[in-house]
Design a protein around this motif. Structure first.
Motif, PDB file in Angstrom:
ATOM      1  N   ALA A 157       0.829  -1.212   0.000  1.00  0.00           N
ATOM      2  CA  ALA A 157       0.000   0.000   0.000  1.00  0.00           C
ATOM      3  C   ALA A 157       0.857   1.253   0.000  1.00  0.00           C
ATOM      4  O   ALA A 157       0.493   2.253  -0.632  1.00  0.00           O
ATOM      5  CB  ALA A 157      -0.938   0.003   1.207  1.00  0.00           C
ATOM      6  N   LEU A 158       1.992   1.209   0.682  1.00  0.00           N
ATOM      7  CA  LEU A 158       2.899   2.363   0.680  1.00  0.00           C
ATOM      8  C   LEU A 158       3.439   2.600  -0.733  1.00  0.00           C
ATOM      9  O   LEU A 158       3.476   3.735  -1.213  1.00  0.00           O
ATOM     10  CB  LEU A 158       4.050   2.134   1.661  1.00  0.00           C
ATOM     11  CG  LEU A 158       4.961   3.330   1.901  1.00  0.00           C
ATOM     12  CD1 LEU A 158       5.524   3.275   3.314  1.00  0.00           C
ATOM     13  CD2 LEU A 158       6.101   3.387   0.913  1.00  0.00           C
ATOM     14  N   LEU A 159       3.825   1.531  -1.404  1.00  0.00           N
ATOM     15  CA  LEU A 159       4.345   1.663  -2.772  1.00  0.00           C
ATOM     16  C   LEU A 159       3.277   2.215  -3.716  1.00  0.00           C
ATOM     17  O   LEU A 159       3.554   3.082  -4.536  1.00  0.00           O
ATOM     18  CB  LEU A 159       4.861   0.311  -3.268  1.00  0.00           C
ATOM     19  CG  LEU A 159       6.083  -0.220  -2.523  1.00  0.00           C
ATOM     20  CD1 LEU A 159       6.310  -1.690  -2.845  1.00  0.00           C
ATOM     21  CD2 LEU A 159       7.315   0.611  -2.860  1.00  0.00           C
ATOM     22  N   ALA A 160       2.059   1.720  -3.595  1.00  0.00           N
ATOM     23  CA  ALA A 160       0.962   2.184  -4.455  1.00  0.00           C
ATOM     24  C   ALA A 160       0.604   3.636  -4.176  1.00  0.00           C
ATOM     25  O   ALA A 160       0.035   4.319  -5.031  1.00  0.00           O
ATOM     26  CB  ALA A 160      -0.262   1.296  -4.266  1.00  0.00           C
ATOM     27  N   GLY A 164       3.242   9.905  -7.990  1.00  0.00           N
ATOM     28  CA  GLY A 164       3.395   9.446  -9.371  1.00  0.00           C
ATOM     29  C   GLY A 164       3.019   7.994  -9.587  1.00  0.00           C
ATOM     30  O   GLY A 164       3.062   7.501 -10.708  1.00  0.00           O
ATOM     31  N   ALA A 165       2.650   7.277  -8.511  1.00  0.00           N
ATOM     32  CA  ALA A 165       2.296   5.857  -8.643  1.00  0.00           C
ATOM     33  C   ALA A 165       0.862   5.699  -9.091  1.00  0.00           C
ATOM     34  O   ALA A 165      -0.016   6.461  -8.704  1.00  0.00           O
ATOM     35  CB  ALA A 165       2.507   5.137  -7.318  1.00  0.00           C
ATOM     36  N   GLU A 166       0.649   4.707  -9.928  1.00  0.00           N
ATOM     37  CA  GLU A 166      -0.711   4.327 -10.299  1.00  0.00           C
ATOM     38  C   GLU A 166      -0.772   2.815 -10.428  1.00  0.00           C
ATOM     39  O   GLU A 166       0.123   2.186 -10.987  1.00  0.00           O
ATOM     40  CB  GLU A 166      -1.166   5.013 -11.585  1.00  0.00           C
ATOM     41  CG  GLU A 166      -0.319   4.750 -12.800  1.00  0.00           C
ATOM     42  CD  GLU A 166      -0.784   5.551 -14.012  1.00  0.00           C
ATOM     43  OE1 GLU A 166      -1.654   5.059 -14.754  1.00  0.00           O
ATOM     44  OE2 GLU A 166      -0.261   6.650 -14.205  1.00  0.00           O
ATOM     45  N   VAL A 167      -1.799   2.254  -9.845  1.00  0.00           N
ATOM     46  CA  VAL A 167      -2.013   0.816  -9.940  1.00  0.00           C
ATOM     47  C   VAL A 167      -2.632   0.548 -11.309  1.00  0.00           C
ATOM     48  O   VAL A 167      -3.640   1.154 -11.670  1.00  0.00           O
ATOM     49  CB  VAL A 167      -2.907   0.317  -8.795  1.00  0.00           C
ATOM     50  CG1 VAL A 167      -3.185  -1.183  -8.941  1.00  0.00           C
ATOM     51  CG2 VAL A 167      -2.253   0.618  -7.447  1.00  0.00           C
ATOM     52  N   VAL A 168      -1.992  -0.342 -12.069  1.00  0.00           N
ATOM     53  CA  VAL A 168      -2.386  -0.576 -13.460  1.00  0.00           C
ATOM     54  C   VAL A 168      -2.791  -2.037 -13.643  1.00  0.00           C
ATOM     55  O   VAL A 168      -1.961  -2.943 -13.496  1.00  0.00           O
ATOM     56  CB  VAL A 168      -1.222  -0.213 -14.412  1.00  0.00           C
ATOM     57  CG1 VAL A 168      -1.598  -0.497 -15.857  1.00  0.00           C
ATOM     58  CG2 VAL A 168      -0.812   1.236 -14.235  1.00  0.00           C
TER      59      VAL A 168
END
Length: 173
Positions: A157-160, A164-168
């Motif tokens: 969850a921290l990475l997401a 600039g992060a987007e879950v794809v």
């Protein structure tokens, strides 16, 4: 997740991080770091040597493509048991004719990280970070630290939630 390694909170061992990574993790909760043999930094070797299950590891790859003479970069974060769909999903997201892995020397230069240790923490601010849903949903994953001599354990969850992060969807195959 880190197998036989002894991990400590990242703030206790800042020397185990590349400079841009150290700046990016300052104040972020829940990140652990463990020192490893730099010769064992590649995912398969790391997992085998330290009894760390590959399904808990994620790889960060730098991808580039050109559009109208301009080079566009992105980082993709997928589980180590999968591969990023570079010439499908990533190509469309970057809006380029052809996407490919960025040349190693260029990726190292632009990130300020060592090859084999590139991580989503501390990437250039204008790069999109494309995160596979499986990574985002993980309690934590093992990723690089910016150098080959250590690994990080970071909540998905921290990475997401990084800038600039987007879950794809369908990023990983």
């Amino acid at each position: 997740m880190l197998g036989t390694l002894a991990a400590v909170p990242v703030g206790e061992r800042p020397e185990l991080l590349a400079e841009p990574v150290a700046k990016a993790v300052a104040g972020l909760p829940g990140i652990l770091v463990a020192e490893i043999d730099p010769e064992l930094a590649d995912t398969a070797a790391f997992c085998e040597a330290y009894a760390s299950p590959p399904e808990f590891s994620a790889n960060c790859v730098v991808v580039s493509g050109k559009r109208e003479g301009q080079v566009r970069f992105a980082a993709c974060l997928v589980l180590a048991t999968t591969r990023a769909d570079v010439n499908g999903v990533v190509k469309r997201r970057l809006d380029v004719r052809k996407a490919s892995f960025a040349p190693m020397d260029l990726a190292v230069e632009l990130t300020g990280m060592e090859y084999g240790g590139i991580t989503p923490l501390g990437l250039p601010a204008d790069w999109p970070l494309l995160v596979a849903p499986e990574v985002a949903a993980a309690e934590a994953v093992v990723i690089g630290s910016g150098i080959r001599g250590s690994k990080l354990a970071v909540p998905g969850a921290l990475l997401a939630g990084l800038p600039g992060a987007e879950v794809v969807e369908n990023l990983a195959r």
